[in-house]
Write an enzyme that holds these catalytic residues in place. Structure first.
Site, mmCIF file in Angstrom:
data_model
loop_
_atom_site.group_PDB
_atom_site.id
_atom_site.type_symbol
_atom_site.label_atom_id
_atom_site.label_comp_id
_atom_site.label_asym_id
_atom_site.label_seq_id
_atom_site.Cartn_x
_atom_site.Cartn_y
_atom_site.Cartn_z
ATOM 1 N N ASP A 153 0.803 -1.229 0.000
ATOM 2 C CA ASP A 153 0.000 0.000 0.000
ATOM 3 C C ASP A 153 0.830 1.270 0.000
ATOM 4 O OD1 ASP A 153 1.048 -0.053 2.532
ATOM 5 O OD2 ASP A 153 -0.840 0.266 3.585
ATOM 6 N N ARG A 198 -3.842 5.648 5.837
ATOM 7 C CA ARG A 198 -4.234 5.255 4.488
ATOM 8 C C ARG A 198 -5.348 6.154 3.972
ATOM 9 N NH1 ARG A 198 -4.107 -0.356 3.596
ATOM 10 N NH2 ARG A 198 -5.669 0.036 1.986
ATOM 11 N N TYR A 234 1.037 -2.326 11.801
ATOM 12 C CA TYR A 234 1.997 -3.428 11.860
ATOM 13 C C TYR A 234 2.298 -3.652 13.337
ATOM 14 C CZ TYR A 234 2.942 -2.982 6.834
ATOM 15 O OH TYR A 234 2.825 -2.955 5.466
ATOM 16 N N PRO A 269 8.121 -5.647 5.145
ATOM 17 C CA PRO A 269 7.312 -4.625 4.466
ATOM 18 C C PRO A 269 7.374 -3.256 5.136
ATOM 19 C CG PRO A 269 5.893 -6.008 5.803
ATOM 20 C CD PRO A 269 7.278 -6.597 5.909
#
Length: 627
Positions: A52, A244, A252, A331
């Site tokens: 993302d 987002r 996370y 990530p």
């Protein structure tokens, strides 16, 4: 095999329609004159979760394909990064806020976060404009690379044979298809079928760090919920918050072994974990702040950080792997999708030039030499970053823990790398550093720096990167210096010399049509108020818009100072060669035309060149001949 099995021929078969496969497919489709097939075993693009984050350099790359507008419009922008650490009472509190992007040359000084499905949709919409569709519910189950010398080396041969299975077929006759391809690109993810078929190993390690990921709309009193935030708690682990689009965030969350590891097997058991338990772990880390989902959890997963790189990126220079198929890492540094798209951005133009007969196939070897080194550097960085991220913070009870100063130093030191802007390709046929001194601050092997120039014809400010589209042509930036009466005769003589049939500008394009292979842009150290762009020789002025001034715009706020910034002498003529992917390939003074000619001669082919491929040896196909 049944005789009625359909057989088709393509220039390139792309296996996998994730970010890497779509970047490649879109680039090849836009190049035109390439017969392309894209397959994917999934029924549709990604719906939820997965990657993302789009880094500043990737935004530049998407801009070069004309795809950044929607990304900038719909995505969330992260400008700041906040750090929280335990105080004397063991509760987390704000330690510091710093810019999220620390690279000073970033054209877009922020990251963009946006659902991977939307990012894939941007590519798919662009591909539709080029009449390219993805064949879904199709997967390969056999692949062969010929050992026949003539077939392997022939420019117009199809040495790769791939047998496909149509998963939605209604009968056996429709289930199987054979594809004969010149090139195959395996962009088929971390569990790559292509990689496994050829026995390509993934070299590296798996860490002991276990993480959970949750996408949700939060209800919280945490003040930095809309900034990228790193939280280190005293005893409950670490957490990263990624804001987002549409009010969503991604968490996370570091998980403890006892939460996810099965005592009898010692392995992660996903059944022992669920999104609610991940959020409970996040609450402990964030204490005394509160957080809970405002709506249903959109997506979640758990993973162990692996840091591995494929032992090779190609088989016989005809079959390539890209993206997650050839590198895995944490990530949290925001590199996965970016590294994947960077791979095929690097590869696509090279394949296109070979297919057109412009470049020798040996140029394809620079894909592995450039991108595998980058992946190894990424993994080396990720090992340090993941260790600092997952380690316990330094406290009075844990003097050996990770201090905020240590973590911040790593974060900022590697800012150029994580942004993608610091990617630096080493010398090769397409990276020649001999004359780096002629533009000491314009690093050969790195991307062309953004810079505002003024169009001489209409005084409009333009960013040089917008004149370097990813269209598989080479860009020749000619810094003409100060175009005064003493310099003009030299420049006219130079233009005459470059217009001769033996010049690289005339030697390599078909029928000597320069614009088919090269874009020429003249940059003058002049003043917009009195400069006449028609004084630039025709060769350096292929269009009125291709003459630029190193001057400020009419407001005096944009542009200017490029010669000084780049370290280029205004009393000389300097050539800057920009590759089709936006990276500086060579810099040379006007006195070194022979070296410039030699640069292109090392990989380009004159139109009358023999139709046999060069640069492929029998040793390269040992692996696939065993199948």
């Amino acid at each position: 095999m049944p005789s009625q099995t359909p057989e088709n021929f393509v220039d390139v078969l792309v296996i996998g329609a994730g970010p890497a496969g779509l970047m490649c497919s879109n680039a090849l489709a836009a190049a035109g004159d390439i017969k392309l097939r894209v397959i994917d075993k999934s029924p549709s693009k990604v719906a939820l979760g997965h990657g993302d984050g789009i880094q500043p350099r990737t935004i530049e790359v998407l801009q070069s394909y004309g795809l950044a507008e929607r990304l900038l419009r719909e995505g969330n922008q992260m400008h700041m990064c906040a750090f929280y650490n335990p105080n004397l009472d063991g509760k987390v509190e704000l330690t510091e806020r710093v810019p999220d992007v620390t690279e000073p040359t970033a054209r877009f000084p922020f990251e963009i976060t946006l659902h991977q499905g939307i990012i894939e949709g941007i590519f798919i919409d662009s591909m539709n404009l080029h009449n390219l569709r993805i064949d879904r519910l199709v997967q390969p189950y056999a692949i062969e690379l010929t050992c026949d010398h003539d077939n392997l080396h022939g420019r117009n041969s199809y040495p790769v044979k791939v047998t496909l299975e149509h998963l939605d077929a209604t009968d056996d006759v429709e289930r199987t298809e054979v594809i004969h391809a010149k090139y195959v690109i395996g962009a088929d993810g971390a569990h790559s079928w292509v990689r496994k078929y050829f026995g390509i190993t993934m070299d590296g390690d798996q860490t002991e760090y276990i993480w959970g990921v949750v996408d949700m709309v939060p209800d919280t009193n945490f003040p930095d919920i809309r900034n990228r935030t790193v939280i280190h708690s005293a005893d409950s682990g670490s957490c990263m918050i990624i804001p987002r689009e549409d009010d969503k965030v991604r968490l996370y969350v570091q998980l403890l072994d006892q939460d996810v590891v099965c005592p009898s097997t010692g392995r992660i058991d996903k059944a022992r974990m669920n999104p609610e338990r991940i959020i409970e772990a996040a609450k402990k880390i964030l204490h005394p702040f509160e957080i809970r989902p405002l709506t249903d959890i959109e997506w979640w997963t758990t993973y162990i950080i692996s840091q591995r790189v494929a032992s090779t990126y190609s088989v016989g220079d005809r079959i390539f792997i890209a993206g997650d198929a050839c590198h895995t890492h944490s990530p949290k540094a925001g590199q996965g999708m970016n590294a994947s798209m960077g791979d095929t951005h690097n590869l696509a133009w090279k394949i296109a030039q070979v297919l057109r007969g412009w470049a020798r196939p040996s140029i394809l070897r620079t894909y592995e030499s450039e991108r595998r080194k980058y992946a190894q550097d990424l993994v080396d960085f990720d090992k340090q970053f993941a260790a600092f991220f997952s380690g316990k913070p330094k406290t009075s009870e844990n003097e050996d823990g990770v201090s905020h100063e240590q973590f911040l130093k790593v974060f900022q030191t590697f800012g150029g790398f994580t942004s993608g802007i610091g990617v630096h390709y080493e010398p090769s046929d397409i990276v020649n550093i001999k004359y780096q001194r002629c533009a000491r601050n314009l690093v050969i092997g790195k991307r062309m720096l953004p810079q505002i120039f003024i169009r001489a014809a209409d005084a409009r400010p333009v960013d040089i990167q917008d004149l370097l589209p990813a269209n598989i042509r080479w860009k020749i930036l000619v810094f003409l210096g100060t175009l005064d009466e003493s310099q003009l005769p030299r420049i006219e003589l130079l233009a005459k010399e470059l217009n001769e049939p033996a010049s690289f500008l005339r030697k390599y394009p078909v029928d000597g049509q320069i614009s088919r292979m090269f874009d020429i842009i003249a940059i003058v150290a002049g003043n917009k108020s009195d400069f006449n762009y028609l004084s630039v020789p025709d060769l350096f002025r292929p269009h009125w818009s291709k003459v630029l001034l190193d001057d400020t715009d009419v407001t005096g706020t944009k542009g200017g100072g490029a010669y000084e910034r780049f370290g280029i002498d205004t009393k000389d003529v300097t050539f800057v060669v920009v590759r089709p992917d936006g990276y500086v390939g060579m810099i040379a003074p006007s006195s070194a035309l022979w070296d410039l000619q030699g640069y292109f001669a090392s990989f380009l082919i004159p139109p009358c060149h023999d139709a046999q491929l060069e640069g492929v040896t029998g040793n390269d196909v040992i692996l696939q001949c065993d199948h």
